[in-house]
Motif scaffolding. Structure first.
Motif, PDB file in Angstrom:
ATOM      1  N   GLN A  84     -31.834  30.244 -24.249  1.00  0.00           N
ATOM      2  CA  GLN A  84     -31.236  31.442 -24.831  1.00  0.00           C
ATOM      3  C   GLN A  84     -29.732  31.515 -24.645  1.00  0.00           C
ATOM      4  O   GLN A  84     -29.044  32.100 -25.485  1.00  0.00           O
ATOM      5  CB  GLN A  84     -31.884  32.699 -24.228  1.00  0.00           C
ATOM      6  N   LEU A  88     -35.434  41.413 -32.587  1.00  0.00           N
ATOM      7  CA  LEU A  88     -34.681  41.859 -31.416  1.00  0.00           C
ATOM      8  C   LEU A  88     -33.183  41.895 -31.685  1.00  0.00           C
ATOM      9  O   LEU A  88     -32.489  42.831 -31.290  1.00  0.00           O
ATOM     10  CB  LEU A  88     -34.977  40.937 -30.231  1.00  0.00           C
ATOM     11  N   THR A 110     -30.873  45.349 -31.462  1.00  0.00           N
ATOM     12  CA  THR A 110     -29.934  45.537 -30.356  1.00  0.00           C
ATOM     13  C   THR A 110     -28.480  45.481 -30.808  1.00  0.00           C
ATOM     14  O   THR A 110     -27.641  46.219 -30.294  1.00  0.00           O
ATOM     15  CB  THR A 110     -30.172  44.479 -29.266  1.00  0.00           C
ATOM     16  N   TYR A 146     -28.598  41.968 -23.726  1.00  0.00           N
ATOM     17  CA  TYR A 146     -29.923  42.534 -23.486  1.00  0.00           C
ATOM     18  C   TYR A 146     -30.978  41.819 -24.329  1.00  0.00           C
ATOM     19  O   TYR A 146     -32.061  41.482 -23.840  1.00  0.00           O
ATOM     20  CB  TYR A 146     -29.905  44.023 -23.811  1.00  0.00           C
ATOM     21  N   SER A 147     -30.674  41.582 -25.607  1.00  0.00           N
ATOM     22  CA  SER A 147     -31.637  40.889 -26.461  1.00  0.00           C
ATOM     23  C   SER A 147     -31.867  39.466 -25.985  1.00  0.00           C
ATOM     24  O   SER A 147     -33.012  38.980 -25.969  1.00  0.00           O
ATOM     25  CB  SER A 147     -31.145  40.892 -27.911  1.00  0.00           C
ATOM     26  N   LEU A 182     -34.015  39.589 -22.872  1.00  0.00           N
ATOM     27  CA  LEU A 182     -35.405  39.892 -23.197  1.00  0.00           C
ATOM     28  C   LEU A 182     -36.110  38.680 -23.794  1.00  0.00           C
ATOM     29  O   LEU A 182     -37.267  38.387 -23.443  1.00  0.00           O
ATOM     30  CB  LEU A 182     -35.450  41.070 -24.168  1.00  0.00           C
ATOM     31  N   LEU A 189     -36.868  36.291 -21.028  1.00  0.00           N
ATOM     32  CA  LEU A 189     -38.037  36.717 -20.255  1.00  0.00           C
ATOM     33  C   LEU A 189     -39.330  36.369 -20.980  1.00  0.00           C
ATOM     34  O   LEU A 189     -40.276  35.830 -20.373  1.00  0.00           O
ATOM     35  CB  LEU A 189     -37.951  38.226 -20.005  1.00  0.00           C
ATOM     36  N   ILE A 190     -39.398  36.655 -22.269  1.00  0.00           N
ATOM     37  CA  ILE A 190     -40.602  36.345 -23.034  1.00  0.00           C
ATOM     38  C   ILE A 190     -40.840  34.844 -23.082  1.00  0.00           C
ATOM     39  O   ILE A 190     -41.973  34.363 -22.909  1.00  0.00           O
ATOM     40  CB  ILE A 190     -40.486  36.935 -24.449  1.00  0.00           C
TER      41      ILE A 190
END
Length: 364
Positions: free
Chosen positions: A242, A290, A294, A205-206, A209, A212-213
């Motif tokens: 990532q 983050l 998480t 999830y981290s 995210l 996405l950023i």
């Protein structure tokens, strides 16, 4: 001679032979063991989605198949879009390369008062010895490249099959493992499994995210510069930077720089500067916050775990180091008894760092 001495010698020799045999077998199977480890963490990552679909009445095997199909469809679609984009940009760059070369030669002639020509440079390059040797080495290395590609495809197939079986037969696998353990150990194994699922999901999830950023930030830059295929390039930067450890950032930034260079050579420098600045922002501001929230580990521990994982297993170790350490920390945390700080200890630690408010365990 004592009677036990021959037996002791035979026993020692047998133990040495068993150790040598086990060491040889382990080195021969290290590749398979690494693939199984990757498959296990992938199965943990998709476990929440599969369990949610199975709770609604769907068969677990079919739910796992749907999740794999969705991931495979996204990967194939993204690679197809990226391949078509890259092929078109390479063709455009090759067609415009003579114009770029002419402009560079004209600037060199104007600066150094030389009389160079593109035809002479091309002729000298075509008849150079290093080019002929490079072509010969490339032709001889085609078989090596083909073998590497086939080996990579076989590894992907192996990881996919093991991941499917681990995810589809997760409850059966847990029952089989718990059936050989006493009741107290069964509870510990089940709790460790649940912690591993939660921490692996939190890590992904981290990473998602941050991807996405990163994709949104790079899309804004590419759109402002007018670089073509800005959405696909933004997705490329977000995913590669990532989910590919160590060299992912450099691979992610190379392609947008190449595409930006075809528009304007200065744009490539702008993209390079933005990639470097954003990487520092991500490393020192975004990622520690983050990751610590998480997977609930300290940023220094996360950084050290990545270094240790890289040293042990390379890129694979760097990818699974953080969820593995988070799972181990959460599991061992249940056996470590914590005590409330005394007033003197709390005052001492607070006075040593007046610039930073620290939330202490057991206090609010």
């Amino acid at each position: 001679m004592p009677r036990w001495l021959p037996r002791a010698v035979v026993l020692v020799l047998a133990l040495v032979a068993c150790f040598q045999l086990g060491s040889w077998a382990f080195h021969q199977l290290i590749g398979l063991l690494v693939n199984i480890l990757i498959a296990f963490f992938l199965a943990l990552a998709i476990e929440p989605a599969v369990a949610r679909m199975a709770a609604r009445g769907m068969r677990r095997g079919f739910a796992t198949f749907l999740v794999f199909l969705a991931v495979f469809g996204f990967a194939v679609g993204f690679l197809a879009l990226l391949g078509s984009m890259l092929a078109g940009q390479i063709v455009a760059m090759v067609e415009g390369f003579p114009n770029y070369l002419d402009s560079v030669i004209d600037s060199i002639n104007a600066t150094f008062h030389t009389d160079l020509s593109r035809l002479d440079i091309q002729d000298s390059m075509l008849h150079s010895d290093w080019l002929q040797k490079y072509v010969q080495n490339s032709a001889s290395g085609v078989l090596d490249v083909s073998a590497t590609v086939l080996g990579g495809l076989f590894k992907l197939l192996t990881i996919g099959l093991f991941s499917f079986y681990f995810a589809a037969d997760g409850p059966r696998l847990r029952r089989a493992l718990c059936s050989v353990l006493p009741p107290a150990k069964q509870a510990e194994v089940l709790r460790a499994w649940e912690i591993a699922v939660a921490k692996t999901g939190g890590y992904l999830y981290s990473r998602g995210l941050m991807a996405l950023i990163s994709g949104v930030a790079h899309y804004v830059l590419l759109a402002v510069l007018g670089v073509p295929y800005a959405p696909a390039l933004a997705v490329w930067v977000g995913l590669v930077s990532q989910f590919i450890p160590t060299i992912g950032t450099y691979l992610a930034g190379a392609l947008p720089m190449l595409i930006a260079f075809t528009v304007n050579p200065w744009y490539a420098l702008y993209v390079l500067g933005f990639v470097v600045v954003y990487q520092q922002f991500e490393n020192y501001v975004l990622q520690p916050k983050l990751t610590s929230r998480t997977v609930d580990i300290h940023p220094a521990v996360a950084f050290g775990s990545v270094i240790a994982g890289t040293a042990l297993l390379g890129a694979v170790g760097a990818l699974i180091a953080i969820p593995a350490i988070a799972t181990l920390q959460a599991f061992l945390g249940a056996y470590v008894k914590r005590y409330a700080l005394t007033e003197d200890a709390h005052a001492s630690t607070a006075a040593s760092r007046p610039w930073n408010r620290v939330r202490m365990p057991g206090r609010r």
